[in-house]
Design an enzyme around this catalytic site. Structure first.
Site, PDB file in Angstrom:
ATOM      1  N   HIS A  45       0.993  -1.328  -0.129  1.00  0.00           N
ATOM      2  CA  HIS A  45      -0.174   0.064  -0.165  1.00  0.00           C
ATOM      3  C   HIS A  45       1.007   1.244   0.114  1.00  0.00           C
ATOM      4  O   HIS A  45       1.490   1.659   1.082  1.00  0.00           O
ATOM      5  CB  HIS A  45      -0.949  -0.025   1.132  1.00  0.00           C
ATOM      6  CG  HIS A  45      -1.989   0.884   1.214  1.00  0.00           C
ATOM      7  ND1 HIS A  45      -2.966   0.954   2.263  1.00  0.00           N
ATOM      8  CD2 HIS A  45      -2.273   1.944   0.442  1.00  0.00           C
ATOM      9  CE1 HIS A  45      -3.926   2.146   2.005  1.00  0.00           C
ATOM     10  NE2 HIS A  45      -3.331   2.616   0.901  1.00  0.00           N
ATOM     11  N   HIS A  51       3.271   0.826   3.250  1.00  0.00           N
ATOM     12  CA  HIS A  51       3.271  -0.271   4.247  1.00  0.00           C
ATOM     13  C   HIS A  51       2.740  -1.345   3.462  1.00  0.00           C
ATOM     14  O   HIS A  51       2.265  -1.428   2.560  1.00  0.00           O
ATOM     15  CB  HIS A  51       2.625   0.165   5.448  1.00  0.00           C
ATOM     16  CG  HIS A  51       1.157   0.328   5.005  1.00  0.00           C
ATOM     17  ND1 HIS A  51       0.697   1.843   4.596  1.00  0.00           N
ATOM     18  CD2 HIS A  51      -0.079  -0.213   5.129  1.00  0.00           C
ATOM     19  CE1 HIS A  51      -0.549   2.094   4.373  1.00  0.00           C
ATOM     20  NE2 HIS A  51      -1.094   0.489   4.604  1.00  0.00           N
ATOM     21  N   ASP A  53      -0.223  -4.403   4.149  1.00  0.00           N
ATOM     22  CA  ASP A  53      -1.242  -4.983   5.047  1.00  0.00           C
ATOM     23  C   ASP A  53      -1.348  -6.289   4.831  1.00  0.00           C
ATOM     24  O   ASP A  53      -1.569  -6.696   3.881  1.00  0.00           O
ATOM     25  CB  ASP A  53      -2.535  -4.180   4.420  1.00  0.00           C
ATOM     26  CG  ASP A  53      -2.597  -2.866   4.533  1.00  0.00           C
ATOM     27  OD1 ASP A  53      -2.340  -2.110   5.615  1.00  0.00           O
ATOM     28  OD2 ASP A  53      -2.779  -1.843   3.461  1.00  0.00           O
ATOM     29  N   LYS A 193      32.579   8.194 -16.003  1.00  0.00           N
ATOM     30  CA  LYS A 193      33.043   8.669 -14.805  1.00  0.00           C
ATOM     31  C   LYS A 193      31.747   9.984 -14.387  1.00  0.00           C
ATOM     32  O   LYS A 193      32.251  10.925 -15.160  1.00  0.00           O
ATOM     33  CB  LYS A 193      34.192   9.421 -14.462  1.00  0.00           C
ATOM     34  CG  LYS A 193      34.754   9.459 -13.109  1.00  0.00           C
ATOM     35  CD  LYS A 193      36.161   9.661 -12.839  1.00  0.00           C
ATOM     36  CE  LYS A 193      36.677   9.954 -11.399  1.00  0.00           C
ATOM     37  NZ  LYS A 193      35.622  10.668 -10.504  1.00  0.00           N
ATOM     38  N   ASP A 195      30.515  13.368 -12.497  1.00  0.00           N
ATOM     39  CA  ASP A 195      30.992  14.241 -11.526  1.00  0.00           C
ATOM     40  C   ASP A 195      29.990  14.622 -10.445  1.00  0.00           C
ATOM     41  O   ASP A 195      29.317  15.544 -10.536  1.00  0.00           O
ATOM     42  CB  ASP A 195      31.457  15.394 -12.414  1.00  0.00           C
ATOM     43  CG  ASP A 195      32.019  16.466 -11.988  1.00  0.00           C
ATOM     44  OD1 ASP A 195      32.674  16.071 -10.910  1.00  0.00           O
ATOM     45  OD2 ASP A 195      32.514  17.703 -12.437  1.00  0.00           O
ATOM     46  N   GLU A 338      33.776  13.698 -17.270  1.00  0.00           N
ATOM     47  CA  GLU A 338      34.888  14.004 -16.212  1.00  0.00           C
ATOM     48  C   GLU A 338      36.107  12.967 -16.567  1.00  0.00           C
ATOM     49  O   GLU A 338      37.150  13.136 -16.413  1.00  0.00           O
ATOM     50  CB  GLU A 338      34.320  14.008 -14.862  1.00  0.00           C
ATOM     51  CG  GLU A 338      35.482  14.314 -13.710  1.00  0.00           C
ATOM     52  CD  GLU A 338      35.154  13.740 -12.398  1.00  0.00           C
ATOM     53  OE1 GLU A 338      34.025  13.398 -12.125  1.00  0.00           O
ATOM     54  OE2 GLU A 338      36.003  13.971 -11.339  1.00  0.00           O
TER      55      GLU A 338
HETATM   56 MN    MN Z   1      -3.224   0.217   4.187  1.00  0.00          MN
END
Ligand code: MN
Length: 485
Positions: A45, A51, A53, A193, A195, A338
């Site tokens: 969720h 979170h 459930d 590379k 920078d 770079e």
């Molecule tokens: Mn929930």
């Protein structure tokens, strides 16, 4: 008397949410009643806070907990599980978008579903055995305070040699050098590379933690990483990469990143993140879902990383090329980058080591420096910093390396003046004597700020020729500032 599901209905308006809202009335009958129902579902969720459930069918409803970090896979780590209102059985099939502003506004996806057996079910303890596609095993839930419960895995981790997310993996460092010889070209992978500033990003339970090269927690400075972590769901991994900010032509620019690097206050970070967004460029993976891939050769770690398909508004996996170092270097010059990094295909990841298996080939000559003092400007700039007096560490201590008076923005000068003011001291921090013109009007400071300059070459008396300021390096310590070859 409250009827079953009344608290559920009270939080939802069926006209505004796509969630199932059954009318008040008797619960479904039959085998689904009296604890004989055996369905479990875990919904991911993405609400205000991500979170999972966790819902168990029992007595005609889904008994529910919101688990901020998801179900633990390791018996050594218990996770918080907040008991929430019972949900209707029809919720076990729900996935979709709950409109913003409604209860639980955000996206809901079914993360796993399956059957379970109850080993024990009391007010003090719920012991179950899950049989799902993504999670299986014995779990126990127990209340600790009010609605807060904990969930604990009673079985061993799902992999035999499962490793918890490491607390600290120091970044492997590259050695400065030249392109590998042509005959060795095929033994290397080549990367551009970037920078920016190095970051190790630890992802677990949809949350990110970022540490700089010198182990500082920089998570608060880069809220962009939150969305990346949320997109990884319950995966757990440690990524090695670079945080970059782009200049007006879309090139990573250390100068542009300066306005983000040293900011941690949430309100300032929010404002700046809108003005100067950053991108995290991942180039290695050093922990992956309970496994430690550091001993694997580079080419296999890159395959693992590439398979994650990390790509989002503020994060990407960097490209790499097997062989063809000359062409990659030429392209980096053409694009004004770079430089490149050549990485031995067969090399393991060596945490915290500066290794010759990684060679950085720079188009731009840079040097880290310690600020040992400053000189006021001339004429109208007399009240601000005119130039900085720079040093590098040697076995003799902090040795003078010249002064830099260009490359500053007005904002950088003001920021430097603020940072240097409290560091003022009466004596020179340099181990050697400065030439008289350089020492004239000098204001000495304690040598604790590290910066970086671009320069032409080292002169015979070990001074930086034509240095230009690039910015502060809060990710480096004064003690590690050495003269680069
Ligand atoms: Mn929930």
């Amino acid at each position: 008397m409250t009827r079953p599901l009344d608290p559920y209905r009270a939080k939802r308006d069926p006209g505004r949410t796509p969630e199932p809202v059954p009318p008040p009335g008797p619960l479904p009958a039959g085998r689904l009643r009296n604890g004989r129902g055996d369905t479990f579902v875990i919904q991911e969720h993405h609400a205000t806070a991500l979170h999972w459930d966790f819902r168990l069918e029992r007595g005609g409803v889904l008994v529910s907990w919101a688990v901020p970090k998801g179900l633990p896979l390791d018996p050594r780590t218990n996770h918080l599980a907040v008991h929430t209102e019972d949900h209707p059985l029809s919720y076990a099939g729900f996935a979709g978008d709950i409109p913003a502003g409604e209860y639980g506004g955000g996206q809901v996806a079914i993360w796993d579903r399956g059957t379970y057996q109850t080993e024990k079910w009391t007010d003090r303890e719920v012991k179950v055995v899950l049989h799902g596609a993504r999670v299986s095993g014995r779990y126990v839930l127990f209340p600790i305070r009010g609605k807060n419960w904990m969930i604990h895995r009673m079985d061993p981790p799902p992999l035999p040699d499962w490793q918890p997310l490491p607390e600290l993996v120091r970044p492997m460092l590259a050695t400065a050098g030249a392109l590998p010889a042509e005959r060795d070209d095929e033994r290397y992978g080549f990367e551009l590379k970037w920078d920016g500033v190095r970051a190790m990003v630890y992802v677990q339970g949809g949350r990110a933690r970022a540490l700089s090269r010198n182990d500082r927690d920089v998570t608060a400075s880069y809220p962009e990483l939150r969305a990346m972590a949320a997109s990884l769901g319950t995966r757990q991994l440690v990524l090695d990469g670079e945080v970059v900010a782009l200049d007006e032509v879309g090139r990573p620019s250390f100068g542009v990143l300066q306005s983000r690097m040293h900011v941690t206050k949430p309100a300032d970070v929010r404002r700046l993140a809108a003005q100067v967004p950053v991108t995290f460029l991942a180039f290695d993976v050093v922990h992956l879902d309970g496994r430690d891939p550091t001993a694997l050769p580079y080419v296999e770690r890159r395959a693992l990383l590439d398979a994650l398909e990390l790509s989002g508004p503020a994060w990407q996996t960097t490209p790499w090329f097997r062989g063809g170092g000359r062409q990659v270097l030429a392209a980096s010059v053409q694009q004004g980058l770079e430089g490149i990094v050549a990485k031995r295909l067969d090399s393991p990841y060596q945490p915290g080591r500066r290794s010759e298996a990684w060679i950085k080939v720079k188009n731009l000559r840079t040097q880290e420096v310690v600020i040992g003092g400053w000189k006021p400007g001339q004429g109208r700039r007399a009240d601000t910093i005119g130039s900085l007096l720079l040093g590098v560490r040697t076995d003799d201590g902090l040795v003078y390396a010249g002064h830099v008076g260009t490359g500053f923005t007005d904002a950088a000068l003001r920021d430097l003046a603020d940072r240097l003011a409290p560091l003022r001291q009466r004596t020179s921090p340099f181990a050697d004597e400065l030439p008289r013109p350089d020492a004239r009007d000098a204001v000495w400071v304690a040598p604790s700020l590290v910066g970086e300059v671009e320069f032409g070459e080292w002169t015979r008396d070990r001074r930086l020729r034509h240095p230009s300021w690039r910015g502060l390096r809060s990710d480096k310590e004064p003690a590690e500032v050495r003269r680069e070859p």
